[in-house]
Design a protein around this motif. Structure first.
Motif, short mmCIF file in Angstrom:
data_model
loop_
_atom_site.label_atom_id
_atom_site.label_comp_id
_atom_site.label_asym_id
_atom_site.label_seq_id
_atom_site.Cartn_x
_atom_site.Cartn_y
_atom_site.Cartn_z
N GLN A 183 0.84 -1.21 0.00
CA GLN A 183 0.00 0.00 0.00
C GLN A 183 0.87 1.25 0.00
O GLN A 183 0.55 2.26 -0.63
N GLU A 184 1.96 1.16 0.72
CA GLU A 184 2.91 2.26 0.78
C GLU A 184 3.49 2.54 -0.62
O GLU A 184 3.58 3.68 -1.06
N ALA A 190 0.85 4.03 -2.98
CA ALA A 190 0.50 5.41 -2.62
C ALA A 190 1.51 6.40 -3.20
O ALA A 190 1.21 7.58 -3.38
N ARG A 191 2.71 5.93 -3.50
CA ARG A 191 3.72 6.83 -4.07
C ARG A 191 3.36 7.28 -5.48
O ARG A 191 3.97 8.19 -6.03
N ASN A 225 0.14 12.34 -5.90
CA ASN A 225 1.02 13.50 -5.74
C ASN A 225 1.57 13.51 -4.32
O ASN A 225 0.98 12.95 -3.39
N TYR A 226 2.73 14.16 -4.15
CA TYR A 226 3.48 14.00 -2.91
C TYR A 226 2.73 14.51 -1.68
O TYR A 226 2.87 13.98 -0.58
N TYR A 258 0.34 11.89 -0.65
CA TYR A 258 1.13 10.78 -0.10
C TYR A 258 1.50 11.06 1.35
O TYR A 258 1.35 10.21 2.23
N LEU A 259 1.96 12.29 1.63
CA LEU A 259 2.34 12.65 3.00
C LEU A 259 1.14 12.63 3.93
O LEU A 259 1.26 12.35 5.12
N ILE A 283 -2.92 9.44 2.32
CA ILE A 283 -3.94 9.04 1.35
C ILE A 283 -3.42 7.88 0.50
O ILE A 283 -2.23 7.77 0.23
N MET A 284 -4.34 7.00 0.11
CA MET A 284 -4.01 5.84 -0.72
C MET A 284 -4.90 5.86 -1.97
O MET A 284 -5.99 6.45 -1.94
N MET A 318 8.23 5.15 6.08
CA MET A 318 8.72 6.06 5.04
C MET A 318 9.70 7.05 5.64
O MET A 318 9.54 7.51 6.75
N LEU A 341 7.78 22.16 -0.21
CA LEU A 341 6.34 21.96 -0.39
C LEU A 341 5.52 22.81 0.59
O LEU A 341 4.31 22.67 0.67
N ARG A 400 -1.80 3.15 6.09
CA ARG A 400 -0.41 2.83 5.77
C ARG A 400 0.42 2.81 7.06
O ARG A 400 0.00 3.34 8.09
N TYR A 453 0.62 5.59 9.96
CA TYR A 453 -0.62 6.37 10.00
C TYR A 453 -1.67 5.69 10.88
O TYR A 453 -2.86 5.94 10.75
N MET A 484 -9.61 6.57 8.82
CA MET A 484 -9.31 7.84 8.18
C MET A 484 -10.48 8.25 7.27
O MET A 484 -11.07 7.40 6.62
N VAL A 487 -11.53 10.57 4.03
CA VAL A 487 -11.07 11.38 2.89
C VAL A 487 -12.32 11.83 2.15
O VAL A 487 -13.24 11.04 1.93
N TYR A 538 0.49 15.44 9.90
CA TYR A 538 0.35 14.40 8.88
C TYR A 538 1.12 13.13 9.28
O TYR A 538 0.61 12.03 9.20
N VAL A 583 5.70 16.19 9.91
CA VAL A 583 5.14 16.85 8.73
C VAL A 583 3.73 17.33 9.06
O VAL A 583 2.90 16.55 9.52
#
Ligand SMILES: [Zn+2]
Lengths: 362, 133
Positions: free
Chosen positions: A120-121, A124-125, A128-129, A132-133, A136-137, B1, B11, B66, B69, B75, B77, B112, B122
């Motif tokens: 999943q990780e 998820a990449r 958009n970054y 991802y941070l 979100i998947m 990560m 960013l 993930r 998280y 979660m 969304v 995050y 983050v």
């Protein structure tokens, strides 16, 4: 003219004893057993999306080419959005342009060495970054698409159940499928929720796999085989990610592919049930908002789709091309198509990249 | 990560606010921002910052998460229609019990992710239920 002279796949599964190179070799062995002569490749094109992450190594193209004894070939890895479509496009272009007379196209992906969470990780990449941070998947976007589809067409969850039930019914007949069992509508409805309304059976079944296809020019094709299929055209498109009941990249691809797809045996990239519905509708194969209730009227994904045949990441499009070749040359062992033309659609999980390839029996 | 500090630093504008692109030649709105217009190819794309208010038009509650998280599970969304008329997907910071379609939302800075290898935290935008006015 671009000719497919042979193809071979390994069943999608969890191969703890095999590396990416080993799996590619298994598929390659199958190919060479079918050919009249040892394959020579001007170019070896590798399709693998997660190679750096899942195998902890780079330079996979030369590693595989070398493992298979193809010293001297030009080697490259091609990817965009975990489908494998771009590698098919590249292989086709190399021969069509006259740059190469033979291309060995290899799709390989190792998904099973890692825990599901790690996969999943990786997937998820592709977002958009910033997403991802945020944690979100892709499945979150797919869930929003499915909800929008339900709102727009006033359908409930039962509507989507048709897809996995159909795919599993096909996979039972396919000896190469990963999930060779039937599921009932109730089993689908009782499966675990991943991101509501998406349940386990609404998602593609990721696994390890390798597939190889040998493509050649017309001049050398018969040196290898008399069972030929013509790769007539390959097109591609791309778009931004949108929560929509239609995918711009797929609509644009359909325009580029031209004539009606009704005459074709069609394979779509069913990363999610809603993705299958959107592609069938964007291609104009089935009516909007009703595609998944009219599956009996078309021949689609007779191998079981990503849902049940399995979903080997960047190797998927090479599986599709190989299966279509086997279908059209009457070598496929499973539910077979009656059609003489086939169209494979290859997209990423959320349909921002779309490729289509038309294949005709020779 | 593993987080690379320069990637987060670069960013900062997008993480700490909602920035979309508006083409000054054809009017096309793009999210996320990019410097070239997808419709007409113009490079006269300006950055516009959303006021951070919107309405929840649909959402998903996710029961998988993930690595790293865990604390966010389950979660939420959502598709958020910003008051500027743009629909974006974003994480929703609300109790699964209280979330509902049509609810008013406002952007808020939330944690995050924490990188356990270097302690880097983050932060970014999530939407929370809007204050009643
Ligand atoms: Zn413009």
């Amino acid at each position: 003219m671009v000719v497919i002279v042979g193809a071979s796949i390994v069943p999608i599964n969890r191969y703890y004893e095999s590396s990416a190179e080993d799996l590619a070799f298994e598929a390659y062995k199958g190919l060479t057993g079918e050919l009249k002569d040892r394959p020579k490749a001007d170019v070896v094109v590798i399709s693998s999306t997660y190679a750096e992450l899942s195998t902890n190594s780079v330079n996979l193209a030369n590693k595989i080419a070398s493992y298979l004894g193809h010293q001297g070939s030009a080697v490259m890895r091609v990817e965009a959005g975990e489908s494998g479509g771009p590698a098919v496009y590249t292989a086709f272009s190399l021969i069509k342009s006259g740059i190469a007379d033979s291309v060995l196209l290899i799709g390989v992906e190792k998904m099973a060495d890692q825990h599901g969470k790690t996969i999943q990780e990786y997937t998820a990449r592709g977002l958009n970054y910033k997403d991802y941070l945020a944690g979100i998947m892709p499945v979150h976007y797919a869930a929003l698409m499915m909800k929008k589809y339900m709102e727009v067409y006033k359908v409930d969850y039962d509507y989507f159940v048709n897809w996995p039930v159909k795919m599993h019914s096909y996979a039972v007949e396919n000896p190469m499928a990963m999930l060779k069992f039937k599921v009932t509508p109730q089993q689908v409805k009782d499966s675990s929720v991943i991101s509501e309304p998406i349940r386990l059976y609404d998602t593609g079944a990721r696994g390890d796999g390798a597939a190889v296809v040998l493509l050649t020019s017309e001049e050398v094709a018969r040196k290898y085989s008399d069972d030929l299929a013509k790769l007539q055209s390959v097109k591609g498109s791309s778009s931004d990610l949108e929560v929509s009941t239609s995918a711009m990249a797929v609509r644009d691809l359909a325009l580029k592919l031209g004539d009606s797809v009704r005459d074709y045996y069609v394979q779509v990239h069913d990363s999610y049930s809603v993705a299958a519905a959107i592609q069938l509708e964007d291609l104009g194969l089935l009516p909007r908002g009703r595609s998944l209730t009219e599956l009996d009227s078309v021949e689609v994904n007779l191998e079981g789709g990503l849902k049940a045949r399995g979903y080997p990441g960047g190797a998927t499009a090479v599986y599709q091309l190989a299966e279509i070749y086997l279908q059209l040359t009457q070598k496929f062992k499973g539910r077979t198509t009656s059609k003489e033309k086939a169209l494979m659609i290859s997209t990423d999980d959320l349909m921002t990249v779309a490729y289509g390839a038309k294949v005709i029996r020779e | 990560m593993k987080i690379f500090p320069p990637q987060i630093w670069r960013l900062k504008e997008e993480l700490y606010s909602i920035v979309f692109g508006k083409c000054e030649d054809c009017g096309e709105i793009m999210y996320p921002y990019r410097p070239v217009c997808r419709k007409c190819g113009s490079m006269r794309v300006i950055k516009v910052k959303s006021k951070g208010y919107g309405t929840l038009i649909r959402y998903t509650i996710s029961y998988q998460h993930r690595e790293g998280y865990e604390k966010l599970s389950p979660m939420i969304v959502g598709s958020v229609l910003l008051d500027e008329g743009i629909e974006i997907a974003a994480p929703i910071s609300a109790d699964p019990e209280e979330v509902r379609k049509g609810m008013r939302l406002q952007a808020a800075l939330r944690k995050y992710y924490v990188d356990s290898s270097n302690g880097l935290i983050v932060y970014g935008i999530k939407f929370r239920p809007a204050d009643q006015d």
